[in-house]
Design a protein around this motif. Structure first.
Motif: not given
Length: 317
Positions: A53-56, A59-63, A226-228
């Motif tokens: 759920a955290d991964g999804v 991914v779906q958040k706007e950068e 997420a990378f951080f």
């Protein structure tokens, strides 16, 4: 050549899986210790789908890149924060008989130098975000690194002096169980300074989400954020593995050395659990307390350990 590629591929697999396991463990441990209900329900049994759920979500958040940001530096900062830990993992010995991605003769100097590069990612993020909270967080990160790098290096120098080598594999080869009480002060200093370099609680003043709104990462969202987070968990893995190799005998255990890799992993995850436990247990240090702790506690203790190691070495010889 093929052997080296396979070893590096193995280190990459560890890099992509173990930090996620530590992250999932942190969710569950914090849920149990603090009575958090949310992480225990996603997907059903014991909240097994929380990590998915955290991964999804990421991914779906706007950068978003701020208007006034230095776009190139802003975009590469998460990569600069993450990749050094992959390089360090390649040089950490897991078991006897050359069970390592790539053996490095001056292993201690190599891993400490490469780990120092990772903090530049936070500094770059803070500088490029065009946000005063981010800049303040980045500057605090740099100050914290300068304060805690010295005790970490002194503690590592002590165990290198005890083993008579700066090779990580050579230090584990020369390990004796009576080193644990002998190098206990150095182990405490090294592990604590490692936590501070990772900006983990109680040394998370550069992030301070309630005061400077997550510091250098304030403007980040989606996969870059997420990378951080992944770099933080990879850092926990690296610091725990290095502490295991330098101060707890690495692959040495009560059974045959063929199971050495298992002992290294068990010791590493036991130390990672301590990192999680400290986050749940201790409050954040203030900026002045954080700096005072480094210069008036850790550095003197590291010097005491260095002197003690020298005295014992001379007495033995």
């Amino acid at each position: 050549m093929l052997d080296t590629l396979l070893r590096c591929l193995g280190a990459l697999v560890v890099f992509l899986t173990f930090p996620l396991i530590i992250g999932q463990t942190e969710h569950k441990v914090m849920a149990h210790m603090q009575g958090r209900l949310g992480p225990m329900y996603a997907g059903g049994f014991h909240g097994w789908a929380q990590l998915v759920a955290d991964g999804v979500k990421f991914v779906q958040k706007e950068e978003i890149v701020p208007t006034g940001a230095d776009r190139r530096v802003f975009r590469i900062a998460p990569v600069v924060a993450l990749l050094p830990y992959l390089v360090v993992l390649i040089a950490i010995p897991v078991g006897p008989n050359g069970f390592v991605g790539q053996a490095v003769d001056a292993g201690i100097f190599f891993v400490l130098a490469v780990m120092g590069i990772g903090v530049l990612g936070s500094l770059m993020a803070g500088w490029a975000s065009a946000n005063k909270f981010s800049l303040l967080g980045g500057l605090r990160t740099a100050a914290q690194l300068m304060s805690y790098e010295l005790p970490m290096l002194l503690a590592a120098a002590s165990v290198a002096m005890a083993a008579g080598t700066v090779s990580l594999g050579g230090i584990v080869d020369g390990f004796h169980w009576w080193w644990i009480p002998w190098q206990a002060i150095g182990a405490f200093v090294f592990f604590t300074a490692g936590l501070a370099e990772l900006q983990r609680p109680p040394f998370d003043m550069p992030i301070a989400d309630s005061e400077i709104i997550f510091g250098a990462y304030t403007e980040y969202s989606g996969l870059r954020f997420a990378f951080f987070l992944l770099s933080e968990y990879a850092g926990i893995l690296v610091v725990s593995a290095l502490t295991s190799v330098l101060f707890l005998g690495g692959w040495h255990g009560p059974f045959h050395d063929q199971l050495g890799w298992l002992w290294t992993i068990l010791k590493t995850f036991a130390l990672a659990f301590v990192v999680i436990w400290l986050r749940v247990t201790y409050p954040r240090l203030r900026e002045d307390q954080l700096m005072r702790f480094a210069w008036t506690v850790l550095i003197p203790l590291a010097l005491v350990q260095l002197a003690l190691t020298g005295i014992v070495k001379v007495a033995i010889s």
